[in-house]
Design a protein around this motif. Structure first.
Motif, PDB file in Angstrom:
ATOM      1  N   TYR A 279       0.954  -1.180  -0.267  1.00  0.00           N
ATOM      2  CA  TYR A 279      -0.313  -0.294   0.135  1.00  0.00           C
ATOM      3  C   TYR A 279       1.176   1.083  -0.586  1.00  0.00           C
ATOM      4  N   ASP A 280       0.257   2.233  -0.499  1.00  0.00           N
ATOM      5  CA  ASP A 280       0.930   3.262  -0.175  1.00  0.00           C
ATOM      6  C   ASP A 280       0.338   4.508   0.416  1.00  0.00           C
ATOM      7  N   CYS A 281      -0.761   4.887  -0.719  1.00  0.00           N
ATOM      8  CA  CYS A 281      -1.705   6.378   0.270  1.00  0.00           C
ATOM      9  C   CYS A 281      -2.303   5.791   0.892  1.00  0.00           C
ATOM     10  N   ARG A 282      -3.147   5.089   1.184  1.00  0.00           N
ATOM     11  CA  ARG A 282      -4.166   4.494   2.174  1.00  0.00           C
ATOM     12  C   ARG A 282      -5.676   5.570   2.082  1.00  0.00           C
ATOM     13  N   GLY A 284      -7.203   5.636  -1.454  1.00  0.00           N
ATOM     14  CA  GLY A 284      -7.957   4.928  -2.731  1.00  0.00           C
ATOM     15  C   GLY A 284      -7.465   5.782  -3.650  1.00  0.00           C
ATOM     16  N   GLU A 285      -6.148   6.475  -3.674  1.00  0.00           N
ATOM     17  CA  GLU A 285      -5.845   7.280  -5.107  1.00  0.00           C
ATOM     18  C   GLU A 285      -4.586   6.011  -5.949  1.00  0.00           C
ATOM     19  N   CYS A 286      -3.931   5.376  -5.361  1.00  0.00           N
ATOM     20  CA  CYS A 286      -2.624   4.695  -5.666  1.00  0.00           C
ATOM     21  C   CYS A 286      -2.927   3.347  -6.024  1.00  0.00           C
ATOM     22  N   GLY A 287      -4.011   2.625  -5.534  1.00  0.00           N
ATOM     23  CA  GLY A 287      -4.408   1.306  -6.120  1.00  0.00           C
ATOM     24  C   GLY A 287      -3.768   0.631  -6.325  1.00  0.00           C
ATOM     25  N   LEU A 288      -2.705   0.451  -4.689  1.00  0.00           N
ATOM     26  CA  LEU A 288      -1.207  -0.446  -4.522  1.00  0.00           C
ATOM     27  C   LEU A 288      -1.982  -1.728  -3.269  1.00  0.00           C
ATOM     28  N   CYS A 289      -2.738  -1.041  -3.013  1.00  0.00           N
ATOM     29  CA  CYS A 289      -4.013  -2.300  -2.057  1.00  0.00           C
ATOM     30  C   CYS A 289      -4.981  -2.691  -2.735  1.00  0.00           C
ATOM     31  N   CYS A 319      -9.965  -0.935  -3.897  1.00  0.00           N
ATOM     32  CA  CYS A 319      -9.228  -1.036  -3.098  1.00  0.00           C
ATOM     33  C   CYS A 319      -9.320  -1.444  -2.104  1.00  0.00           C
ATOM     34  N   CYS A 321      -7.794  -0.018   0.973  1.00  0.00           N
ATOM     35  CA  CYS A 321      -7.921   0.815   2.272  1.00  0.00           C
ATOM     36  C   CYS A 321      -8.771   1.287   2.157  1.00  0.00           C
TER      37      CYS A 321
END
Ligand code: FES
Length: 334
Positions: A279-282, A284-289, A319, A321
């Motif tokens: 994860y990164d942004c937590r 809902g913006e980066c999509g990593l999660c 997502c 997060c």
């Protein structure tokens, strides 16, 4: 953020991504409308630059350890070196806004920023500012900056009723004739297609508000085939189209089965269950999660701004997060 709520665990004394933390003392607290307090803070060191639309990442102590919450600075145009935020109490939240509401003059907070996360477009392009509820906080400064530039702008401010909407009178006075107040209580609604159509070619639409409003505006923007760069938004990481409810999660590939209570994100629940998540942004913006949806009983409340409308409709990923399920259960792979 926003006036909302993002979550990222961090060690005390540092900010997200290792940014240097600062301190500030609360010097004023006013309940401006029910459930919204304005906090005025004096930073321990002078802040050199606060571009309109900036936010602070404030460390809040929660039972599971310190986390950050992002709050937009409310720029009233006063050059007094003080930082102002407005915080809405989230009764079904994880406790961050409750802690903020409990702050009194003399309390010390730790923060990183100001972070220029919702900047104005350069120049004097025609602009519409759309705020939903507490999403008005960054819009206050953006509107002032557009007025100072001599730009052609309008502000649409939607909320439950005037009595529950922060800064209404100030905005109507400062931006006379340019503010439209939309009260849900009167059955009045913002029509996203109409709003997009009302903005001339080359115009910019700034949106800050709940995810449902933002999603509707994004969809209208796409339908109108407007250039992506003309839509700028700030998100509320925890607001959704449906009320938060507990749900059950199965992860068959890992043999896991657990509940996600209100106030806990799917991402947090997965980590608590021992899953090492990216994860990164937590917010809902980066999509990593993202996790893959294998099956769902009920409705997925997509609260991110990463997935396209098409991807949301497909319902094959979410997502973790911010997004939740309104219904009984969810089966995922991750
Ligand atoms: S961590 Fe960025 S979208 Fe979830």
């Amino acid at each position: 953020m926003t006036s909302a709520a993002d979550t990222s665990t961090q060690p005390p004394g540092s900010g997200p991504h290792g940014a240097t933390a600062h301190t500030a003392v609360v010097v004023g607290r006013t309940e401006i409308v029910p459930d919204i307090v304005e906090l005025v803070m004096r930073p321990s060191r002078p802040i050199q630059s606060v571009p309109p639309g900036s936010h602070l990442d404030i460390t809040v102590p929660l039972p599971g350890g310190p986390e950050t919450r992002s709050y937009s600075l409310v720029d009233h145009g006063r050059d007094d070196g003080l930082l102002r935020i407005a915080v809405r109490l989230q009764r079904d939240g994880r406790g961050g806004s409750r802690w903020m509401h409990g702050l009194r003059p003399g309390a010390e907070i730790t923060f990183t920023g100001p972070i220029d996360g919702f900047p104005l477009s350069p120049g004097r392009r025609p602009s519409v500012l759309l705020a939903g509820g507490i999403g008005i906080t960054p819009i206050v400064g953006l509107a002032s900056a557009l007025r100072a530039r001599g730009a052609d702008y309008r502000l649409v401010y939607a909320g439950r009723s005037r009595e529950h909407m922060a800064f209404v009178e100030d905005l109507e006075r400062e931006h006379h004739g340019r503010v439209r107040v939309v009260e849900d209580i009167d059955g009045d609604l913002v029509d996203p297609d109409e709003l997009v159509a009302s903005l001339g070619d080359g115009g910019v639409l700034y949106v800050c508000g709940p995810m449902g409003l933002l999603s509707a505006v994004r969809a209208a923007w796409e339908r109108a085939a407007r250039p992506p760069g003309g839509l700028r938004f700030e998100t509320f990481g925890t607001s959704g189209a449906l009320p938060a409810a507990p749900f059950r999660v199965e992860v068959p590939a890992r043999g896991l089965s657990f509940d996600v209570p209100v106030g806990t994100s799917l991402l947090d629940a997965l980590e608590s269950a021992g899953v090492e998540m990216m994860y990164d942004c937590r917010r809902g913006e980066c999509g990593l999660c993202r996790v893959a949806i294998l099956d769902v009983t009920g409705t997925v409340d997509h609260r991110d701004v990463f997935l396209s409308e098409h991807q949301r409709a497909e319902n094959r990923a979410m997502c973790s997060c911010v997004s939740r399920v309104a219904g009984a259960s969810l089966t995922i792979d991750c």
